[in-house]
Design a protein around this motif. Structure first.
Motif, short mmCIF file in Angstrom:
data_model
loop_
_atom_site.label_atom_id
_atom_site.label_comp_id
_atom_site.label_asym_id
_atom_site.label_seq_id
_atom_site.Cartn_x
_atom_site.Cartn_y
_atom_site.Cartn_z
N PHE A 148 0.81 -1.26 -0.04
CA PHE A 148 0.07 -0.03 -0.12
C PHE A 148 0.87 1.11 0.13
O PHE A 148 0.64 2.30 -0.69
N MET A 149 1.77 1.25 0.83
CA MET A 149 2.86 2.34 0.99
C MET A 149 3.62 2.55 -0.16
O MET A 149 3.77 3.75 -0.41
N LEU A 150 3.73 1.56 -1.07
CA LEU A 150 4.41 1.86 -2.30
C LEU A 150 3.57 2.30 -3.48
O LEU A 150 4.17 2.71 -4.32
N LEU A 151 2.46 2.35 -3.25
CA LEU A 151 1.53 2.61 -4.58
C LEU A 151 1.76 3.93 -5.13
O LEU A 151 1.94 4.09 -6.34
N PRO A 152 1.86 5.02 -4.16
CA PRO A 152 2.19 6.33 -5.01
C PRO A 152 3.31 6.45 -5.81
O PRO A 152 3.30 7.02 -6.77
N ILE A 153 4.39 5.68 -5.34
CA ILE A 153 5.58 5.67 -6.26
C ILE A 153 5.34 4.95 -7.67
O ILE A 153 5.77 5.38 -8.84
N TYR A 184 2.38 4.69 -8.93
CA TYR A 184 1.79 5.52 -9.71
C TYR A 184 2.34 6.55 -10.59
O TYR A 184 2.30 6.83 -11.62
N LEU A 185 3.33 7.15 -9.76
CA LEU A 185 4.02 8.17 -10.32
C LEU A 185 4.97 7.85 -11.39
O LEU A 185 4.96 8.54 -12.51
N HIS A 190 2.60 6.71 -14.31
CA HIS A 190 1.96 8.05 -15.02
C HIS A 190 2.92 8.62 -15.90
O HIS A 190 2.49 9.23 -16.99
N LEU A 198 -3.57 9.09 -19.95
CA LEU A 198 -3.34 9.92 -18.87
C LEU A 198 -4.92 10.44 -18.38
O LEU A 198 -4.77 10.77 -17.00
N PRO A 200 -8.81 6.28 -12.96
CA PRO A 200 -7.40 6.20 -13.33
C PRO A 200 -6.64 4.75 -13.12
O PRO A 200 -7.17 4.22 -12.07
N PHE A 255 -3.18 2.48 -12.43
CA PHE A 255 -1.98 2.43 -11.91
C PHE A 255 -1.04 2.18 -12.72
O PHE A 255 0.18 2.75 -12.64
N ASN A 298 4.91 24.45 -12.80
CA ASN A 298 3.39 25.04 -12.47
C ASN A 298 2.86 25.92 -13.91
O ASN A 298 1.93 25.85 -14.14
N PHE A 309 10.65 14.20 -8.32
CA PHE A 309 10.67 13.26 -7.24
C PHE A 309 11.98 12.61 -6.90
O PHE A 309 12.13 12.17 -5.77
N ILE A 338 10.20 1.52 3.96
CA ILE A 338 9.24 1.36 3.01
C ILE A 338 7.96 2.29 4.06
O ILE A 338 7.34 2.98 3.31
N LEU A 369 8.61 5.89 3.90
CA LEU A 369 8.65 6.44 2.54
C LEU A 369 7.75 7.59 2.38
O LEU A 369 8.02 8.37 1.79
N PRO A 370 6.43 7.16 2.83
CA PRO A 370 5.47 8.27 2.41
C PRO A 370 5.83 9.75 2.90
O PRO A 370 5.11 10.49 2.33
N PHE A 393 6.26 12.21 0.56
CA PHE A 393 5.04 12.58 -0.24
C PHE A 393 3.93 13.52 0.45
O PHE A 393 3.17 14.17 -0.15
N VAL A 440 1.72 14.77 -6.02
CA VAL A 440 1.42 13.36 -6.33
C VAL A 440 0.27 12.86 -5.36
O VAL A 440 -0.56 12.43 -6.11
N ILE A 473 -3.60 11.62 -6.90
CA ILE A 473 -4.16 10.19 -6.85
C ILE A 473 -5.27 10.46 -5.95
O ILE A 473 -6.37 9.82 -6.33
N GLN A 505 -8.32 11.67 -8.06
CA GLN A 505 -8.64 10.77 -9.04
C GLN A 505 -9.42 9.82 -8.43
O GLN A 505 -10.00 8.88 -9.32
N ALA A 535 -8.29 7.07 -6.83
CA ALA A 535 -7.78 5.93 -6.65
C ALA A 535 -7.41 5.53 -5.32
O ALA A 535 -7.15 4.37 -4.77
N LEU A 560 -2.92 5.88 6.09
CA LEU A 560 -1.68 5.04 5.89
C LEU A 560 -0.41 5.94 5.62
O LEU A 560 0.56 5.99 6.12
N TRP A 561 -0.81 6.85 4.55
CA TRP A 561 0.30 7.60 3.92
C TRP A 561 0.59 8.83 4.76
O TRP A 561 1.79 9.49 4.48
#
Lengths: 295, 292
Positions: free
Chosen positions: A35-40, A42-43, A46, A54, A59, A61, A247, A271, B117, B120-121, B124, B129, B133, B136, B138, B176-177
């Protein structure tokens, strides 16, 4: 390299010797970690998505047809900008590195006496810090502009660095850690004849390293991703930073759909330094935490 | 006479060195945080207009504050809603980080990797980012819809509780994040408990459960307090907080005076919340002191 192999071997051996409870724990942690790794995930994906993916809803992943199109788009866009992108990049690096070092140093310098010295006005200063914890920079843009312009540091690196240097959260974290260092330890050092600065550098800083490293990560990340100082305090285009440029890619143009791909690519590139700093510092956080054992 | 004099000079020296170390921070804090804050407080009692010559101010007394609650149709509603959400989210984050922190301190293969891990968040935490997410959709729990949990909660709880609860559940992944720093604080806090303490407890025949309640938790109290305050601050200064969005909007269109007033209402609530948290932990601390 050999270290890695050794650790891996040791890891597998301990995997075989796990109890049921440890297996459950291991599986639960793996799921949460995923779960914690999801943003990466995604990034990265993307940035690799072709244009038509896009804007998909819902959306996705994972990119279905990864391309490098976004990066070539980015190069095209950057070539047409008035100020070369390398200039923005240079400004960003200078500013972030300055903020990174000064804010760590100043925060520890502040947290140590607040925690371990007795002096008049300590309570007032600490409540000042707690109050300033809660304000968001959006609130004080205008008064800050006056301060900056009266100091005459508009269009200089000082204007970038100084507003970001004060990190009340960092001081607060560090103070709480330094509180846990027993007074006896510092007194013993004093009896042995250590001067204030020596105690500070040899005892206090190493023992609150997790807090210092956390503050370091936070401050770098704030500085690196802030476009506020560029918008508010910089009139000269050559003094603005990379996030500001990003921006302008998406916000100011009327056809802001066109550059979304390039923006996704930039987001990934922006990032990466964060990630590198994180990897470098988090090791520090964890190893010092394992070895220090304050009490 | 001499020892007395000497004593004072030691204290004076301590104060002097303390202020010497504090100076750079105090200058920064004063110039870039406290002075701007006081200035915005002053502006909250004025009608501020931006012209070519600078700012034009007209004192209006408490009008801005009065308008915020009596005239503004968005602010009070959004504030209450956000507060409900925040008050539910804070304990979730604190408990979650406590749980994960304790699990990360257990014997587990790949512990170092897991720690990295979960931390890590942090990078963010203020990033765009995450917001992207989130926007959207997700990040929501699709479970909620699949297993009909949403209508179940809606029909069994009054709207006042069900709405914020659903909002929190919907943001579960975000929660969580957002607990990276808190997890690290707990893990670091656990390191401060020496192994001999646990060994002694084991020899005295304490079960693991008892050890947790009697040793681990009391030793962690200062760190849990730190976590709670950090979380309150994080929730309030969260750059995508709808209230901050509203305030920046008012800054652009309505005027700085009114926006400053809204800001001050918002921050006084955060401040009161922090004071409550500190008071609460002081009480817990006092009681455990008494028991000893």
């Amino acid at each position: 390299m050999r270290d890695w192999a050794y650790n891996l071997k040791k890891g597998f051996r301990s995997l075989r010797r796990m109890t049921t409870f440890q297996w459950i724990l291991f599986v639960a942690m793996t799921l949460l970690a995923a779960f914690m790794l999801l943003p990466i995930v995604y990034l990265v994906n993307h940035a690799l998505k072709p244009f038509n993916e896009l804007f998909l809803y819902p959306p996705t992943f994972i990119a279905k047809q990864p391309t490098l199109q976004n990066f070539t788009d980015l190069i095209v866009v950057t070539q047409s900008s008035a100020v070369p992108v390398t200039r923005y990049l240079f400004n960003s690096i200078v500013m972030s590195v300055l903020v990174f070092f000064t804010s760590c140093l100043i925060s520890v310098l502040c947290a140590y006496p607040l925690s371990k010295h007795k002096f008049p006005g300590r309570g007032i200063i600490f409540s000042g810090i707690i109050i300033s914890l809660m304000f968001a920079p959006e609130m004080v843009g205008i008064p800050r502009y006056f301060v900056i312009s009266n100091l005459g540091i508009i269009n200089t690196y000082w204007g970038h660095v100084l507003p970001l240097v004060a990190m009340p959260v960092g001081v607060f974290l560090m103070k709480q850690f330094i509180d846990q260092i027993p007074d006896e330890l510092l007194e013993a050092a004093k009896v042995e004849g250590a001067k204030e600065l020596r105690i500070f550098a040899k005892i206090v800083v190493p023992l609150c390293m997790p807090a210092v490293a956390t503050t370091a990560i936070l401050s770098f990340q704030t500085a690196w991703s802030s476009d506020e100082t560029s918008t508010l305090f910089m009139e000269d285009e050559t003094m603005k930073t990379l996030p500001f440029f990003v921006n302008t890619l998406t916000n100011n143009l009327s056809n802001n759909v066109a550059n979304q791909g390039a923006a996704a690519a930039v987001a990934l590139l922006l990032f990466l330094p964060n990630f590198i700093i994180f990897l470098a510092m988090q090791k520090k956080v964890i190893t010092t935490m394992m070895h220090s054992g304050i009490k | 006479m001499l020892p007395f004099k000497r004593r004072i000079s030691i204290e004076a020296r301590e104060a002097f060195s303390a202020y010497a170390l504090l100076t750079p921070w105090l200058v920064g804090l004063g110039l870039f945080v406290l002075y701007p804050l006081i200035y915005s407080f002053y502006m909250s009692f004025q009608n501020v207009r931006v012209t070519g010559d600078g700012l034009i101010m007209q004192p209006v007394g408490f009008l801005n504050y009065k308008n915020a609650f009596l005239q503004d149709s968005d602010f009070p509603l959004m504030l209450v809603r956000y507060m409900q959400e925040t008050i539910l989210t804070i304990p979730v984050i604190v408990l979650f980080s406590l749980l994960v922190g304790i699990m990360l301190n257990m014997k587990l293969p790949g512990k170092g990797v897991f720690r990295a891990i979960f931390f890590l968040p942090v990078i963010f935490a203020t990033g765009q980012v995450l917001n992207e997410i989130f926007n959207q959709g997700a990040a929501g729990l699709s479970l909620l819809e699949q297993y009909n949990i949403q209508p179940y909660i809606e029909s069994n709880l009054p709207k006042m509780f069900s709405d914020p609860l659903l909002a929190v559940l919907n943001k579960f992944v975000i929660v969580l994040w957002y607990s990276g720093v808190q997890i690290i604080i707990i893990v670091a806090g656990l390191q401060t408990i020496g192994r001999p303490v646990y060994e002694a407890a084991g020899i005295d025949g304490a079960s693991r459960w008892e050890t947790f309640w009697k040793i681990t938790l009391p030793a962690l109290t200062p760190f849990i307090l730190l976590n709670t305050i950090y979380t309150v601050v994080e929730m309030f200064t969260f750059p995508f907080s709808p209230i901050l969005g509203l305030i920046t909007n008012h800054m652009k269109y309505t005027g700085y005076g009114y926006a400053s007033a809204l800001g001050w209402v918002y921050f006084s609530i955060a401040f009161v919340l922090i004071l409550l948290v500190i008071w609460f932990f002081k009480r817990i601390d006092g009681q455990s002191e008494k028991r000893r």
